[in-house]
Design a protein around this motif. Sequence first.
Motif, short mmCIF file in Angstrom:
data_model
loop_
_atom_site.label_atom_id
_atom_site.label_comp_id
_atom_site.label_asym_id
_atom_site.label_seq_id
_atom_site.Cartn_x
_atom_site.Cartn_y
_atom_site.Cartn_z
N PHE A 8 0.83 -1.11 0.06
CA PHE A 8 -0.12 0.02 -0.13
C PHE A 8 0.79 1.24 -0.05
O PHE A 8 1.74 1.34 0.63
CB PHE A 8 -1.14 0.01 1.42
N VAL A 9 0.85 2.06 -0.82
CA VAL A 9 1.63 3.23 -1.07
C VAL A 9 0.61 4.59 -0.91
O VAL A 9 -0.76 4.50 -1.41
CB VAL A 9 2.05 3.51 -2.45
N GLN A 43 -2.38 5.21 -3.21
CA GLN A 43 -3.33 6.32 -2.77
C GLN A 43 -2.65 7.59 -3.15
O GLN A 43 -1.58 7.97 -2.65
CB GLN A 43 -3.76 6.40 -1.34
N MET A 44 -2.80 8.18 -4.56
CA MET A 44 -2.16 9.26 -5.12
C MET A 44 -2.57 10.63 -4.98
O MET A 44 -1.95 11.58 -5.24
CB MET A 44 -2.34 8.93 -6.69
N LEU A 76 -4.33 0.15 5.26
CA LEU A 76 -2.98 -0.21 6.33
C LEU A 76 -3.11 -1.66 6.66
O LEU A 76 -2.05 -2.19 6.73
CB LEU A 76 -2.92 0.77 6.93
N ARG A 77 -4.16 -2.05 7.29
CA ARG A 77 -4.20 -3.17 7.97
C ARG A 77 -4.22 -4.54 6.78
O ARG A 77 -3.66 -5.27 7.31
CB ARG A 77 -5.84 -3.24 8.56
N ILE A 83 4.39 1.78 1.95
CA ILE A 83 5.20 2.77 1.39
C ILE A 83 4.73 4.22 1.44
O ILE A 83 3.55 4.25 0.99
CB ILE A 83 5.79 2.63 0.01
N CYS A 84 5.28 5.15 2.40
CA CYS A 84 4.28 6.56 2.70
C CYS A 84 5.23 7.58 2.45
O CYS A 84 6.51 7.57 2.59
CB CYS A 84 3.52 6.13 3.70
#
Length: 171
Positions: A8-9, A43-44, A76-77, A83-84
């Motif tokens: 998840f980004v 998530q952009m 997130l879970r 990657i954030c």
Amino acid sequence: MKSKKTVFVTVGTTSFDALVKAVDTREVKEVLSRRGYTEILIQMGRGSYIPSKSEGGDDSIAVDYFTFSSSIADHLRAASLVICHAGSGSIFETLRLGKPLIVVVNEDLMDNHQSELAEELADSKHLYYARPQTLCHIIADMKLESLIPYHPGDATPVAKLINRFLGFSED
């Protein structure tokens, strides 16, 4: 068929096209696939760069994206790797969930105090720290088993950072 492992980004509420572009490269997708990841969800935020969607299959990684969500907690879970951007909310929410984390600093931001927090937590082995241009190398070399779980009650890293910022000695 290998089990689903999602990356998840998240860029938060801002624009961080450099991170989205870095994740969208063939090199990053290949190294993630080699490491057993099957899906990237991005998530952009307010960014203008649109990543390439892919269904995956044939040893390629699936890619999907969205701009905003009322809550990213479920993403997130469900993630095997996060990657954030270097926003403290995203960092601490991910660490509280015990998820492996790579924080990518937005070098385009002026007076980037967020990088200091990310560096401190990386020095303490709670997460990995990257810039967009080093992300692929960090993913290839990361040893997730070496990360130390972050315990929210430990304010020592934050206190050290504040003390250093205020010019107090580090004893």
